[in-house]
Design a protein around this motif. Sequence first.
Motif, PDB file in Angstrom:
ATOM      1  N   GLN A  73       3.158  49.803  27.522  1.00  0.00           N
ATOM      2  CA  GLN A  73       4.316  48.981  27.868  1.00  0.00           C
ATOM      3  C   GLN A  73       4.941  49.438  29.177  1.00  0.00           C
ATOM      4  O   GLN A  73       5.414  48.616  29.977  1.00  0.00           O
ATOM      5  N   ALA A  74       4.940  50.738  29.424  1.00  0.00           N
ATOM      6  CA  ALA A  74       5.471  51.254  30.681  1.00  0.00           C
ATOM      7  C   ALA A  74       4.654  50.737  31.868  1.00  0.00           C
ATOM      8  O   ALA A  74       5.205  50.377  32.908  1.00  0.00           O
ATOM      9  N   LEU A  75       3.331  50.670  31.707  1.00  0.00           N
ATOM     10  CA  LEU A  75       2.482  50.137  32.777  1.00  0.00           C
ATOM     11  C   LEU A  75       2.744  48.648  32.985  1.00  0.00           C
ATOM     12  O   LEU A  75       2.870  48.183  34.124  1.00  0.00           O
ATOM     13  N   MET A  76       2.834  47.904  31.889  1.00  0.00           N
ATOM     14  CA  MET A  76       3.131  46.472  32.009  1.00  0.00           C
ATOM     15  C   MET A  76       4.436  46.263  32.771  1.00  0.00           C
ATOM     16  O   MET A  76       4.527  45.407  33.661  1.00  0.00           O
ATOM     17  N   ASP A  77       5.441  47.051  32.440  1.00  0.00           N
ATOM     18  CA  ASP A  77       6.748  46.886  33.077  1.00  0.00           C
ATOM     19  C   ASP A  77       6.694  47.266  34.550  1.00  0.00           C
ATOM     20  O   ASP A  77       7.379  46.647  35.380  1.00  0.00           O
ATOM     21  N   HIS A  78       5.890  48.255  34.893  1.00  0.00           N
ATOM     22  CA  HIS A  78       5.722  48.669  36.289  1.00  0.00           C
ATOM     23  C   HIS A  78       5.273  47.500  37.156  1.00  0.00           C
ATOM     24  O   HIS A  78       5.783  47.308  38.263  1.00  0.00           O
ATOM     25  N   TYR A  79       4.337  46.703  36.637  1.00  0.00           N
ATOM     26  CA  TYR A  79       3.777  45.606  37.416  1.00  0.00           C
ATOM     27  C   TYR A  79       4.703  44.388  37.488  1.00  0.00           C
ATOM     28  O   TYR A  79       4.359  43.408  38.154  1.00  0.00           O
ATOM     29  N   TYR A  80       5.837  44.454  36.846  1.00  0.00           N
ATOM     30  CA  TYR A  80       6.815  43.370  36.962  1.00  0.00           C
ATOM     31  C   TYR A  80       7.951  43.720  37.903  1.00  0.00           C
ATOM     32  O   TYR A  80       8.958  43.017  37.961  1.00  0.00           O
ATOM     33  N   GLN A  81       7.806  44.769  38.691  1.00  0.00           N
ATOM     34  CA  GLN A  81       8.680  44.987  39.833  1.00  0.00           C
ATOM     35  C   GLN A  81       8.188  44.093  40.975  1.00  0.00           C
ATOM     36  O   GLN A  81       6.988  44.088  41.290  1.00  0.00           O
ATOM     37  N   PRO A  82       9.043  43.312  41.598  1.00  0.00           N
ATOM     38  CA  PRO A  82       8.588  42.340  42.596  1.00  0.00           C
ATOM     39  C   PRO A  82       7.729  42.927  43.709  1.00  0.00           C
ATOM     40  O   PRO A  82       6.734  42.320  44.113  1.00  0.00           O
ATOM     41  N   GLU A  83       8.081  44.121  44.213  1.00  0.00           N
ATOM     42  CA  GLU A  83       7.301  44.711  45.303  1.00  0.00           C
ATOM     43  C   GLU A  83       5.903  45.091  44.823  1.00  0.00           C
ATOM     44  O   GLU A  83       4.922  44.914  45.559  1.00  0.00           O
ATOM     45  N   VAL A  84       5.816  45.610  43.617  1.00  0.00           N
ATOM     46  CA  VAL A  84       4.510  45.973  43.054  1.00  0.00           C
ATOM     47  C   VAL A  84       3.682  44.718  42.809  1.00  0.00           C
ATOM     48  O   VAL A  84       2.487  44.652  43.141  1.00  0.00           O
ATOM     49  N   ALA A  85       4.328  43.697  42.251  1.00  0.00           N
ATOM     50  CA  ALA A  85       3.624  42.448  41.960  1.00  0.00           C
ATOM     51  C   ALA A  85       3.115  41.794  43.243  1.00  0.00           C
ATOM     52  O   ALA A  85       1.999  41.247  43.280  1.00  0.00           O
ATOM     53  N   ALA A  86       3.901  41.840  44.306  1.00  0.00           N
ATOM     54  CA  ALA A  86       3.481  41.247  45.577  1.00  0.00           C
ATOM     55  C   ALA A  86       2.310  42.015  46.180  1.00  0.00           C
ATOM     56  O   ALA A  86       1.388  41.417  46.749  1.00  0.00           O
ATOM     57  N   THR A  87       2.346  43.324  46.072  1.00  0.00           N
ATOM     58  CA  THR A  87       1.229  44.143  46.573  1.00  0.00           C
ATOM     59  C   THR A  87      -0.058  43.784  45.851  1.00  0.00           C
ATOM     60  O   THR A  87      -1.122  43.631  46.471  1.00  0.00           O
TER      61      THR A  87
END
Length: 384
Positions: A305-319
């Motif tokens: 769940q921590a990894l899933m949440d990491h990828y929902y930060q806009p900057e991470v998702a855009a990268t």
Amino acid sequence: MGRRSLLRGAGLGALALGAPSLLASCGTESQVQTTESCTSTDLSDTEKMLVFSNWPEYIDVKGKKMPTLDAFQAESGISVTYNTDINDNNEFFGKVKDQLGSCEPIGRDIVTMTDWMAARMISLGWMQELDKDAMPNVAANLKSDLRSPTWDPDRSYSVPWQSGLTGIAYNAKYTGEVGSFEELMTRSDLKGKVSLLSEMGDTMLFMLLLEGADPEEFSQDQWGSALERLEGYVKSGQVRRFTGNDYIRDLNAGNVVACEAWSGDVIAMQYDNPDIKWVVPEEGLSLWSDNMMVPNRADHRANAQALMDHYYQPEVAATLAAWVNYICPVDGAQEAMESIDPSLVDNELIFPSEEFLSGAYGFMELDEKTRQQYDKDFARVIGA
């Protein structure tokens, strides 16, 4: 070097998946599990690790590093074993169905499955319920149109990784524009030079549209008619073959001049071959998502769940989106893309407008018995 560069030349060989055997997942009654019959433990507090299974070429890469994943490991202290061992939904289902059906671990903490397969696994009771309170970024930034799929209306078991579109690609060096599936399937100059996808939901969605049926709600008779239509195209020699990602190689080489294709692949191809075009078929689009889930008996749900949440930060998702070129499921990522790759900010295949998606369809949710029968029907017609 991004995904677009990996699709060049000999690198395409790594993507050649071939047509999967759909029969691998058919003909066996799957054992349904419940939270009472199959309990899972979570060792995340003492074991800072997880195993993540995903599709090939589906994460950002820079040299030998995966920047967004490396950042997660550094920030969280959680070690991630990242596997690219999902090449096809049915193929992967065939690998894990006996263990999951018997409430045995499969050695993975996250699996990433397309909507219809995610629905199937959830309905069989094979996935753990997620703690949504532990994923504040997902709660805040998951796009509204992805929040309530019919097969997981509260997103209790799944979090989208990426979304995508299925349409038509053609190589303008070898053929004129192909604007519809009707043309793709009937034009004499395309005979034997067309490929379709080996994913049943993608290909049959368009056969149903050609029958005038709604792919999201169709009858058994309409299914039968659509299947007969596909069988006719196969017997006539219009279709060269059914493929996974390996249509990329054929399209570049001119062995196939027009095909059913996934949007992200084509965006990547166009950087190296401007003759490759992608069009929205006149009949409409196929819209889908690949979804992260935590299987039963996975021991690291909180870490997952921590990894899933990491990828929902806009900057991470855009990268991530700048590399994989699929539809980003995260609100705020389009604005973040301004500083990552401005050329992609207005790309409708990554950040589509509501108008652009107005003609997009999903595939009707099926019960397990019907799904198995439809898979058998489709496998028979395509020769899998």
